[in-house]
Design a protein around this motif. Structure first.
Motif, PDB file in Angstrom:
ATOM      1  N   SER A 179       0.549  -1.210  -0.101  1.00 46.65           N
ATOM      2  CA  SER A 179       0.006   0.042   0.005  1.00 46.65           C
ATOM      3  C   SER A 179       0.699   1.332   0.015  1.00 46.65           C
ATOM      4  O   SER A 179       2.095   1.105   0.204  1.00 46.65           O
ATOM      5  N   GLU A 180       0.070   2.423  -0.090  1.00 46.28           N
ATOM      6  CA  GLU A 180       1.057   3.751  -0.150  1.00 46.28           C
ATOM      7  C   GLU A 180       1.480   3.589   1.208  1.00 46.28           C
ATOM      8  O   GLU A 180       2.775   4.183   1.521  1.00 46.28           O
ATOM      9  N   GLN A 181       0.786   3.557   2.261  1.00 48.93           N
ATOM     10  CA  GLN A 181       1.363   3.541   3.634  1.00 48.93           C
ATOM     11  C   GLN A 181       2.534   2.558   3.944  1.00 48.93           C
ATOM     12  O   GLN A 181       3.401   2.934   4.395  1.00 48.93           O
ATOM     13  N   LEU A 183       4.795   1.749   1.609  1.00 50.25           N
ATOM     14  CA  LEU A 183       5.825   2.446   1.021  1.00 50.25           C
ATOM     15  C   LEU A 183       6.454   3.453   1.607  1.00 50.25           C
ATOM     16  O   LEU A 183       7.601   3.677   1.852  1.00 50.25           O
ATOM     17  N   ALA A 184       5.516   4.194   2.214  1.00 52.02           N
ATOM     18  CA  ALA A 184       5.742   5.432   3.038  1.00 52.02           C
ATOM     19  C   ALA A 184       6.679   4.814   4.419  1.00 52.02           C
ATOM     20  O   ALA A 184       7.600   5.524   4.713  1.00 52.02           O
TER      21      ALA A 184
END
Length: 266
Positions: A179-181, A183-184
């Protein structure tokens, strides 16, 4: 039933979760978030009040300054703040990997707050005879992240940690695309957390003299991992023996109930 809390601390707003009843036990990771520890926390919540959290800058714990580096000392202060928010003077603490380093900093930075610390495979590279080589490898991993991205950095990180990426012991990737999270969180780990964690030098004299019982845990199948070496080095300095847990570095994820049973004995 899991209760969700938020807590403002200097420079951040923390997300933490509370489940179960009984003696207070904090389960701490870095960079692993609360969700990653949910199966272990559920197993322990049968007879403990279990607190998990997202470390500052990870997942639901937001920073005022996204470029702030994460250090074991800052994360230890956050754990002490969570104890204060719960109205708890003391607690037992289980820390995994970077969370084990957080726990070691907590014991010495906030004396009297920890009853028993179980530090499971802390990556304390400064304790190794080849520390300079290992720290250089860490710097190379971070440079790889900035140059080639998250995937390349993770591959190099796991290989240096000792995992056979083509073998049976290779960590299974989470299902689906990250998810984007995710990756962050990975980007924050490489850019702002990894270096400070592995360079931490525990205060051995304070750990030995303090009131907290400090136990070092090692996975029964972790003998090929870098964190096995760092854990043994720590026990040698403390004059203790490591305690074996099921699995390897992430044994609490693959065998949460069996892992919880060992943890209960400590």
């Amino acid at each position: 039933m899991t209760a969700i809390h938020t807590l403002d601390v200097p420079g951040a707003r923390l997300h933490y979760e509370v489940r179960g009843t009984g003696p207070l036990l904090l389960v701490v990771g870095a960079p692993m978030n609360a969700a990653a520890f949910a199966p272990l926390a559920d197993a322990l919540a049968e007879d403990h009040t279990v607190v998990t959290h997202d470390p500052r800058g990870i997942s639901g714990s937001r920073l005022d300054d996204p470029e702030q580096d994460s250090t074991p000392e800052l994360r230890a202060d956050d754990i002490a703040a969570i104890l204060d928010d719960l109205g708890a003077e003391t607690a037992d603490v289980f820390g995994s990997s970077g969370g084990a380093v957080t726990g070691l900093a907590l014991v010495t930075r906030h004396p009297g707050r920890v009853r028993t610390l179980v530090a499971h495979e802390p990556p304390l590279l400064e304790l190794l005879s080849d520390a300079a080589e290992q720290l250089a490898a860490t710097d190379d991993i971070i440079e790889t992240f900035h140059r080639d991205g998250i995937g390349a950095a993770w591959m190099k990180f796991m290989a240096n940690a000792g995992f056979d990426l083509g073998g049976e012991d290779a960590p299974a990737p989470p299902p689906g695309e990250p998810s984007e999270q995710d990756l962050a969180d990975s980007a924050r780990f490489f850019a702002h957390e990894l270096r400070g964690t592995v360079r931490h030098v525990p205060d051995i004299a304070a750990l030995k003299a303090g009131a907290a019982k400090v136990v070092v845990g090692i996975g029964v199948t972790s003998g090929h991992l870098l964190t096995y070496r760092t854990s043994v080095a720590l026990t040698e300095l403390l004059g203790t023996q490591p305690v074996e847990f099921p699995g390897d570095h992430g044994g609490f994820m693959g065998q949460p109930k069996e892992f919880a049973e060992v943890l209960r004995t400590l």
